[in-house]
Enzyme design. Structure first.
Site, PDB file in Angstrom:
ATOM      1  N   SER A   1      34.997  39.851  45.250  1.00 51.24           N
ATOM      2  CA  SER A   1      36.217  39.916  44.438  1.00 51.24           C
ATOM      3  C   SER A   1      36.673  41.357  44.331  1.00 51.24           C
ATOM      4  CB  SER A   1      35.963  39.360  43.040  1.00 51.24           C
ATOM      5  OG  SER A   1      35.337  40.334  42.213  1.00 51.24           O
ATOM      6  N   ASP A   2      37.937  41.560  44.011  1.00 51.76           N
ATOM      7  CA  ASP A   2      38.381  42.888  43.604  1.00 51.76           C
ATOM      8  C   ASP A   2      37.931  43.110  42.159  1.00 51.76           C
ATOM      9  OD1 ASP A   2      39.625  45.386  43.615  1.00 51.76           O
ATOM     10  OD2 ASP A   2      41.394  44.638  44.653  1.00 51.76           O
ATOM     11  N   TRP A   3      38.130  44.329  41.658  1.00 52.13           N
ATOM     12  CA  TRP A   3      37.619  44.720  40.335  1.00 52.13           C
ATOM     13  C   TRP A   3      38.094  43.734  39.261  1.00 52.13           C
ATOM     14  CZ3 TRP A   3      35.474  49.744  38.634  1.00 52.13           C
ATOM     15  CH2 TRP A   3      35.352  49.843  37.243  1.00 52.13           C
ATOM     16  N   GLY A   4      37.152  43.040  38.660  1.00 51.40           N
ATOM     17  CA  GLY A   4      37.444  42.183  37.518  1.00 51.40           C
ATOM     18  C   GLY A   4      38.192  40.907  37.836  1.00 51.40           C
ATOM     19  N   ALA A   5      38.391  40.592  39.122  1.00 55.05           N
ATOM     20  CA  ALA A   5      39.291  39.492  39.480  1.00 55.05           C
ATOM     21  C   ALA A   5      38.739  38.120  39.119  1.00 55.05           C
ATOM     22  CB  ALA A   5      39.618  39.545  40.974  1.00 55.05           C
TER      23      ALA A   5
END
Length: 710
Positions: free
Chosen positions: A254-258
């Site tokens: 995932s991207d940051w916090g996605a």
């Protein structure tokens, strides 16, 4: 492995969570609210933002002492356009149209990163971009799916090499952002994307597929929605298309916090549902939230998630660690002594300088450039003495090591004392005292260089702008300098195409330098004085006005186009106050010499699936300076089952010609190049009439009709 150990392999945490890091324990704000236990950190699978040979060794050693099974950490970081040696931003690299140099830049970035302890880079970013308001256009190579795909392949080759397992000087690549992040509505980061599946497949997916075909080890999910579902929880996109249809069996992160962002997106009620949907979609690593850690074991215990899905994810992570050789040598290439020899070496800096020279695009020149060493030169503007030439995603670079443009120009002059320098204004502010200083610096100059643009924070992630003109302070500086009646060249440092009103019509010459990297000041001086002939060509259109955006060369026609033989004056697809066309088109760029094109010719007026066509054109350097011309081939399908773009880039050649030298450039048009996605998503070509276009950019070219017979 216990269930908890398997779950924790799926979490990625930032450096301060880990013992051995110089900033260990300095977790504040949202990071402290993750609710991560010490045991989870000991079991974690990967680190975000880790770099530096000794520090990575320290963190890995401390981790292995505490991890029950001795499973090493993956060290990951955003090494986007260089590690310590910073190359031009990727949009600039695209403007070089030089795949070999692009690959070399990634190879150097990998070597510096690997010796500094990095195992995985979050690059290349191959998102197709058509909206310069979006700050992250600087991270892409432009608006064309074919060119993006070619550069994506080149970057993967550079980062990973031919033998990732056997070559510790390479790093694993992670293509991003899957998928279609570049189509975010209104050019606003993290925003909605709404595309038909046909548009998605035709324009946005090819570059990701090309990177994976080149062997890219990882994929990162995008923040946006696709068909109404956020990518990170989109099983159709990730599980069905990426995993099953394309056969990707590498790691999906995932991207940051996605993962947790599925909640505000409105497709998950809580962290547990976010974890469930993300794992079912095929996301292996959750970056910087703890939905998996907090809820997967319970979901598996309740029978809501099969443990087999968890096992698949863990296995993919462990297989990547094995491929990188971490079980045999958890420190891999990290070496503090070798790091001193390799990082920011003279050889690497020279490669960065070469790429910066080839990435810059000459947009206008009435004869002022190249400058002469005997001239009295004034360098004025907020970038005249600035080290902010690295651009976004250059966190490991050093602006202190950047040679300032004014000093690079001073080094070109016969009399260094003939240079005058003034800031003239700030990036977004100006005083009368600064303007007066600028006018005084320019008063006795033979020529003026205005160093203008955006600071690094004005583009990149979260650097979206609705007004993409230069700030008013800089436009006022241009007006004051223009009143002197002296010739001036504007050099632009920025991460996006700009609305150049107030610049383009005023300056005698305009050089688009982008954010050119560590050696950018020296490279731009080389170009300004003609030591190197500009050869860059735009890979993203420059709008006439932000009101046109998105504006791109490979658009569809309408039923009422301007310029048609039966077109009306008013009731056609047009603006009443500005042109339809961009100020500067895709593929455009000037040189200090002139290239002349002969009559382009086709080998036949008919092709078949078994008999391709050959296009030939003679290109001559009609000037007095050696130069590089980028000869471009476009094709248009005049009658498709669905509407087709007015032009599509299919191939190009770069030729280096001495003054008076000619070369015949040849292209082959094959049936597979004419295929497209039909309304039923089948991918094939249609018999019928086509136009081939050969020329120096997407606007200025010769037309050659031909037919495809089946």
């Amino acid at each position: 492995m216990t269930l908890e150990e398997k779950v924790d392999q799926l979490i990625q945490l930032a450096v301060p969570f880990f013992e051995g890091a110089s900033d260990a324990g300095q977790i504040t704000g949202p990071m402290a609210s993750l609710g991560i236990t010490e045991q989870t950190v000991h079991n974690a699978g990967s680190v975000l933002g880790m770099a530096g040979a000794q520090e990575t060794i320290n963190v890995q050693r401390a981790h292995l002492e505490r991890n029950r099974l001795g499973i090493p950490l993956l060290m990951m970081a955003d090494i986007v356009h260089g590690f310590k040696t910073i190359f031009p931003v990727p949009l600039a690299i695209g403007c070089s149209w030089d795949l070999e140099l692009a690959e070399r830049s990634a190879e150097i970035a990998a070597k510096e990163a690997a010796v500094s302890g990095v195992h995985v880079t979050f690059a290349p970013m191959v998102d197709l971009v058509r909206d310069p308001r979006w700050g992250r256009v600087m991270e892409s190579t432009g608006e064309d799916p074919y060119l993006n795909a070619e550069f994506g392949r080149a970057f993967v080759r550079g980062f990973q090499g031919a033998d990732l397992a056997g070559d510790p000087d390479r790093v694993a690549a992670c293509v991003k952002h899957f998928a279609a992040y570049g189509a975010a509505e209104a050019g606003r980061d993290y925003n909605t994307v709404d595309l038909s599946e046909r548009q998605l497949r035709e324009f946005y997916l090819p570059a990701y597929k090309a990177a994976l075909d080149e062997g890219c080890e990882m994929v990162m999910t995008s923040f946006n929605t696709v068909e109404g579902v956020p990518s990170t929880g989109n099983a159709k996109l990730m599980r069905n298309l990426l995993r099953e249809e394309w056969g990707f069996d590498g790691v999906l992160i995932s991207d940051w916090g996605a993962v947790k962002e599925l909640i505000p997106h409105g497709v998950a009620a809580d962290e547990a549902e976010a974890a469930l949907k993300s794992l079912k979609a095929g996301v292996d690593i959750e970056m910087m939230t703890a939905c998996y850690t907090h809820h997967l074991a319970d979901l598996i215990g309740k029978g809501e998630v099969e443990e087999a899905l968890l096992d698949e994810a863990v296995l993919r992570i462990l297989q990547l660690k094995e491929k990188l050789g971490l079980f045999d040598n958890p420190y891999r290439a990290a070496d503090p002594e070798r790091e001193k020899e390799i990082v920011f070496s003279a050889e690497h800096r020279e490669a960065a300088r070469e790429l910066a020279r080839k990435s810059s695009v000459l947009l206008k020149n009435d004869g002022l450039l190249p400058l002469k060493p005997s001239q009295r030169i004034a360098v004025i503007g907020p970038f005249s003495r600035s080290g902010d030439l690295l651009g976004p995603w250059s966190w490991t670079g050093s602006s202190d090591a950047v040679v300032r443009l004014s000093e690079a120009i001073r080094g070109k002059l016969s009399d260094p004392a003939s240079l005058t320098v003034a800031d003239g204004c700030g990036i977004e502010s100006v005083t009368e005292e600064q303007l007066a200083e600028a006018v005084e610096a320019a008063r006795n100059a033979d020529a003026i260089v205005l160093a203008l643009g955006e600071n690094s924070d004005m583009s990149g992630e979260a650097g979206c702008r609705a007004d993409i003109r230069l700030p008013e302070a800089q436009l006022e500086l241009i007006r004051r300098v223009r009143r002197l009646g002296k010739p001036f060249a504007a050099v632009l440092f920025n991460g996006r195409p700009l609305d150049l009103h107030g610049v383009f019509e005023e300056a005698n010459a305009v050089l688009e330098a982008w954010f050119p990297g560590s050696e950018g000041g020296l490279a731009i001086a080389d170009l300004l004085f003609g030591d190197v002939n500009p050869s860059g060509r735009l890979t993203m259109s420059f709008p006439f006005s932000v009101g046109q955006v998105p504006v791109y060369y490979n658009a569809f026609n309408t039923g009422r186009p301007q310029g048609a033989p039966d077109a009306q004056v008013r009731y056609v697809s047009q603006y009443l106050d500005i042109p339809n066309e961009p100020l500067l088109p895709f593929g455009f760029g000037l040189s200090y010499t002139a290239f002349e094109y002969g009559q382009a010719e086709l080998s036949s007026d008919t092709m078949t699936p078994d008999r391709p066509l050959t296009v030939t054109v003679r290109v001559t350097n009609a000037g007095s300076t050696a130069g590089v011309e980028t000869v471009q081939l476009y094709v248009r399908d005049l009658s498709g089952e669905v509407v087709r773009p007015v032009k599509e880039l299919k191939d190009y050649r770069q030729v280096t010609l001495q003054p008076g030298e000619s070369q015949v450039v040849r292209f082959e048009i094959r049936e597979e190049q004419l295929r497209y996605y039909h309304s039923d998503l089948s991918h094939s070509s249609d018999a019928g009439t086509f136009h081939a276009f050969v020329g120096s950019n997407s606007r200025d070219n010769a037309v050659l009709p031909f037919r495809l017979a089946k």
